[in-house]
Design a protein around this motif. Sequence first.
Motif, PDB file in Angstrom:
ATOM      1  N   GLU A 127      -1.367  37.908   7.036  1.00 41.68           N
ATOM      2  CA  GLU A 127      -2.318  39.023   7.062  1.00 41.68           C
ATOM      3  C   GLU A 127      -3.759  38.562   6.862  1.00 41.68           C
ATOM      4  OE1 GLU A 127      -3.124  43.335   4.936  1.00 41.68           O
ATOM      5  OE2 GLU A 127      -1.329  42.197   4.399  1.00 41.68           O
ATOM      6  N   TYR A 128      -3.989  37.667   5.909  1.00 44.25           N
ATOM      7  CA  TYR A 128      -5.350  37.279   5.545  1.00 44.25           C
ATOM      8  C   TYR A 128      -5.733  35.869   5.961  1.00 44.25           C
ATOM      9  CZ  TYR A 128      -5.248  41.500   2.770  1.00 44.25           C
ATOM     10  OH  TYR A 128      -5.139  42.802   2.365  1.00 44.25           O
ATOM     11  N   GLU A 172     -16.827  31.015  11.865  1.00 47.64           N
ATOM     12  CA  GLU A 172     -16.874  32.477  11.799  1.00 47.64           C
ATOM     13  C   GLU A 172     -18.066  33.015  12.602  1.00 47.64           C
ATOM     14  OE1 GLU A 172     -16.078  35.919   8.504  1.00 47.64           O
ATOM     15  OE2 GLU A 172     -17.272  34.202   7.856  1.00 47.64           O
ATOM     16  N   ILE A 196     -11.696  34.679  11.528  1.00 42.99           N
ATOM     17  CA  ILE A 196     -12.023  35.928  10.844  1.00 42.99           C
ATOM     18  C   ILE A 196     -11.869  35.676   9.353  1.00 42.99           C
ATOM     19  CG2 ILE A 196     -11.330  38.329  10.504  1.00 42.99           C
ATOM     20  CD1 ILE A 196     -10.137  38.126  13.423  1.00 42.99           C
ATOM     21  N   ALA A 215     -11.865  36.926   5.358  1.00 44.56           N
ATOM     22  CA  ALA A 215     -11.517  38.103   4.558  1.00 44.56           C
ATOM     23  C   ALA A 215     -11.614  37.730   3.084  1.00 44.56           C
ATOM     24  CB  ALA A 215     -10.104  38.570   4.878  1.00 44.56           C
ATOM     25  N   ARG A 216     -12.274  38.575   2.322  1.00 46.98           N
ATOM     26  CA  ARG A 216     -12.349  38.381   0.876  1.00 46.98           C
ATOM     27  C   ARG A 216     -11.133  39.029   0.231  1.00 46.98           C
ATOM     28  NH1 ARG A 216     -15.761  34.973  -1.674  1.00 46.98           N
ATOM     29  NH2 ARG A 216     -15.835  36.376  -3.422  1.00 46.98           N
ATOM     30  N   VAL A 217     -10.468  38.273  -0.614  1.00 44.88           N
ATOM     31  CA  VAL A 217      -9.347  38.785  -1.398  1.00 44.88           C
ATOM     32  C   VAL A 217      -9.670  38.417  -2.844  1.00 44.88           C
ATOM     33  CG1 VAL A 217      -6.873  38.705  -1.797  1.00 44.88           C
ATOM     34  CG2 VAL A 217      -7.756  38.408   0.528  1.00 44.88           C
ATOM     35  N   THR A 238     -11.963  33.585  -0.493  1.00 43.65           N
ATOM     36  CA  THR A 238     -12.173  33.851   0.933  1.00 43.65           C
ATOM     37  C   THR A 238     -11.053  33.189   1.711  1.00 43.65           C
ATOM     38  OG1 THR A 238     -14.559  33.918   0.624  1.00 43.65           O
ATOM     39  CG2 THR A 238     -13.767  33.634   2.876  1.00 43.65           C
ATOM     40  N   HIS A 239     -10.466  33.956   2.602  1.00 43.91           N
ATOM     41  CA  HIS A 239      -9.375  33.491   3.446  1.00 43.91           C
ATOM     42  C   HIS A 239      -9.825  33.550   4.902  1.00 43.91           C
ATOM     43  CE1 HIS A 239      -5.997  33.707   0.443  1.00 43.91           C
ATOM     44  NE2 HIS A 239      -6.995  34.278  -0.195  1.00 43.91           N
ATOM     45  N   TYR A 240      -9.286  32.642   5.711  1.00 44.72           N
ATOM     46  CA  TYR A 240      -9.626  32.600   7.133  1.00 44.72           C
ATOM     47  C   TYR A 240      -8.371  32.542   7.986  1.00 44.72           C
ATOM     48  CZ  TYR A 240     -14.433  31.661   5.801  1.00 44.72           C
ATOM     49  OH  TYR A 240     -15.692  31.768   5.275  1.00 44.72           O
TER      50      TYR A 240
END
Length: 113
Positions: A52-53, A79, A85, A87-89, A93-95
């Motif tokens: 997902e992330y 990016e 893409i 995403a902050r979790v 930060t995940h890519y």
Amino acid sequence: MAAAGDGVTDVDDQVNDALKALANPIRRQMLGWLRDPRANFPTGQGAADLDEYGVCVSQLQEKAGLAQSTVSSYMASLERADLVIGARVGKWTHYRRNEERIARLIEVLDRTL
């Protein structure tokens, strides 16, 4: 010659940005690792689901053996080129790969080279 705003120039700019990001062999390698994150990174190590992330910067850092700031800079470049893409979790930060954008880039290169 194409006029600004006619779509051709926009596509050229996007291709140029992607090629600049891909000019660095380590960034290409990282993008390759993200193609199959479950095969390239231990599951359960990141703060979020790989599917997902994507992959946490700390996982990329560990695998690449580079400083966190270098990995973050490399991923920011990918990016900006819209190849990944982010995403902050929480504080992480995940890519993950932007497969749609990568496919479009390949199509444009196939048509123009």
